[in-house]
Design a protein around this motif. Structure first.
Motif, PDB file in Angstrom:
ATOM      1  N   THR A 104       0.526  -1.379   0.077  1.00 25.39           N
ATOM      2  CA  THR A 104       0.008   0.251  -0.024  1.00 25.39           C
ATOM      3  C   THR A 104       0.759   1.243  -0.031  1.00 25.39           C
ATOM      4  O   THR A 104       0.433   2.271  -0.562  1.00 25.39           O
ATOM      5  N   GLU A 105       1.818   1.005   0.210  1.00 25.22           N
ATOM      6  CA  GLU A 105       3.176   2.081   0.123  1.00 25.22           C
ATOM      7  C   GLU A 105       3.957   2.524  -0.880  1.00 25.22           C
ATOM      8  O   GLU A 105       4.357   4.155  -0.952  1.00 25.22           O
ATOM      9  N   VAL A 106       3.723   1.826  -1.785  1.00 28.25           N
ATOM     10  CA  VAL A 106       4.286   1.522  -3.258  1.00 28.25           C
ATOM     11  C   VAL A 106       3.489   2.750  -3.949  1.00 28.25           C
ATOM     12  O   VAL A 106       4.924   3.541  -4.432  1.00 28.25           O
ATOM     13  N   PRO A 107       2.510   2.568  -3.700  1.00 28.83           N
ATOM     14  CA  PRO A 107       2.269   4.164  -4.630  1.00 28.83           C
ATOM     15  C   PRO A 107       2.775   5.668  -3.747  1.00 28.83           C
ATOM     16  O   PRO A 107       3.444   6.459  -5.372  1.00 28.83           O
ATOM     17  N   GLU A 108       3.014   5.796  -2.954  1.00 27.56           N
ATOM     18  CA  GLU A 108       3.995   7.308  -2.880  1.00 27.56           C
ATOM     19  C   GLU A 108       5.496   6.773  -2.745  1.00 27.56           C
ATOM     20  O   GLU A 108       6.039   8.220  -2.621  1.00 27.56           O
ATOM     21  N   ILE A 109       5.572   6.136  -2.914  1.00 28.81           N
ATOM     22  CA  ILE A 109       7.713   5.196  -2.983  1.00 28.81           C
ATOM     23  C   ILE A 109       7.172   5.861  -4.409  1.00 28.81           C
ATOM     24  O   ILE A 109       8.705   6.530  -4.393  1.00 28.81           O
ATOM     25  N   ILE A 110       6.467   5.371  -5.229  1.00 35.73           N
ATOM     26  CA  ILE A 110       6.898   6.157  -7.028  1.00 35.73           C
ATOM     27  C   ILE A 110       6.578   7.021  -6.999  1.00 35.73           C
ATOM     28  O   ILE A 110       7.257   7.777  -7.725  1.00 35.73           O
ATOM     29  N   SER A 111       5.589   8.066  -6.756  1.00 34.98           N
ATOM     30  CA  SER A 111       5.580   9.644  -6.629  1.00 34.98           C
ATOM     31  C   SER A 111       7.447  10.289  -5.615  1.00 34.98           C
ATOM     32  O   SER A 111       7.358  11.139  -6.464  1.00 34.98           O
ATOM     33  N   GLN A 112       7.373   9.663  -4.736  1.00 34.63           N
ATOM     34  CA  GLN A 112       8.986  10.472  -4.292  1.00 34.63           C
ATOM     35  C   GLN A 112       9.894  10.576  -5.550  1.00 34.63           C
ATOM     36  O   GLN A 112      11.053  11.446  -6.176  1.00 34.63           O
TER      37      GLN A 112
END
Length: 372
Positions: free
Chosen positions: A190-198
């Motif tokens: 679930t944290e992948v989208p935020e990681i990719i955004s950064q």
């Protein structure tokens, strides 16, 4: 030749397997690299103490800041472009930045972690910090270079930044850090989208500094690495037929899918950028699954380490020594044939494996050169 280009090359498994070729047609004057231990040429060693022997033993003859017995993929990329090996930005001893700089450090994540190196084992030099370092280097290097003399020979020319190749190999530590912090694989996912955004923000920021040519590696099959396998509950249904942890490899694949979609978005929004997405996951997985077919003797077992099924113990690292009968001896000693091993120390690949990976992605590098 300097046309405005926007390109994406997805290098996938066996369709692109062909011998290495030198990219003589390239005119990249410099490489600026961002990442973790897969491409760290001395950053963490400069900041927190040198990676000691037997690291570097297969090529450099002594430790060279790399968590490997020899060269990394980034070293082979530099060789193929006719450029010197990248000096770590953090290393002030003997460094030459005339043809680029390496901002990668072992243990670096994309997203900053709220912990110290001693607490978690992960580097505080996250991708946003690496960008700040690059930003400062970009500006200050030109101010200092204008002084002439030795500074002119040790720092890049101003137009090198717009003509350089910007390479990235990062993301593995974001996935393992979450899992090692006792989160479930589903929670990390679930944290992948935020990681990719950064990650996308970093690319946009470098583009804003004039960067135009990007070479982006996806992350490898972390479920096949001993340091992950040893921490996973011994539940047979979670292991595939090759001994890799399926949920962790699935997590890496989910990250890679999101990364590939991000690259597509970046191509659309950064109209002057030429972006290459490099599928190293498939190549590394191929090595783990068919090691012997590619001239390797084993895949999951570490070359340098101590004990257990995989010659790996997180408390006894590669190169660790102790006093036995008055003599200092290796506990975490290297194997006799590192050129036949895929994994060096339970975490990182051997020089031989890195060369295998580079040889397969080299055709894509040649294509990127033609579109320069």
């Amino acid at each position: 030749m300097n046309p405005i280009l926007s390109s994406l090359f997805a290098l996938s498994l066996l369709s692109s397997l062909s011998p290495s070729t030198h990219a003589h047609q390239c005119h990249f004057p410099a490489i600026f690299n961002f990442g973790d231990s897969n491409s760290d040429t001395g950053g963490l060693s400069a900041a927190f103490g040198q990676a000691g022997p037997p690291h570097g033993s297969s090529f450099f003859g002594s430790p060279a800041g790399r968590y490997c017995d020899g060269r990394l993929v980034i070293d082979f990329i530099a060789e193929s472009l006719g450029l010197p090996y990248l000096s770590a930005f953090l290393d002030s001893v003997g460094s030459n930045f005339s043809h680029g700089a390496n901002f990668a450090t072992a243990g670096s994540p994309i997203r900053a972690l709220n912990s110290t190196l001693r607490q978690s084992g992960f580097s505080p030099f996250s991708l946003d910090v690496q960008f700040v370092q690059f930003y400062n280097f970009h500006n200050r290097s030109q101010t200092v270079r204008s002084r002439g003399g030795v500074y002119k020979t040790m720092l890049p020319e101003s137009d090198s930044f717009s003509k350089a190749l910007y390479t990235f190999d990062i993301g593995q530590n974001d996935l393992t850090a979450g899992y090692f912090a006792n989160k479930t694989v589903e929670q990390v996912e679930t944290e992948v989208p935020e990681i990719i955004s950064q990650f996308m923000n970093a690319i946009k920021n470098i583009y804003g500094q004039g960067g135009r040519y990007f070479w982006i590696h996806n992350t490898g099959p972390i479920g096949c690495l001993a340091y992950v396998i040893e921490r996973f509950p011994n539940k047979a249904s979670d292991f595939d037929s090759h001994g890799c942890v399926s949920p962790l490899n699935h997590l890496a694949q989910q990250f890679n899918h999101a990364l590939k979609q991000a690259v597509i978005e970046l191509r659309s929004s950064l109209s002057e950028a030429a972006i290459t997405y490099v599928d190293v996951y498939s190549l590394k997985h191929e090595l783990f699954v068919h090691a012997q077919g590619h001239g390797f003797k084993g895949s999951l077992v570490s070359c340098c380490g101590h004990g257990g099924k995989y010659n790996y113990n997180k408390g006894i690292g590669c190169g660790m020594k102790k006093i036995v009968k008055g003599k200092e001896v290796y506990i975490g000693k290297p194997c006799d044939e590192p050129d036949k091993a895929v994994v060096w120390d339970g975490v990182h690949f051997t020089q031989a494996a890195n060369k295998f990976i580079f040889d397969k992605i080299a055709p894509g590098l040649s294509k990127a050169c033609k579109r320069q």
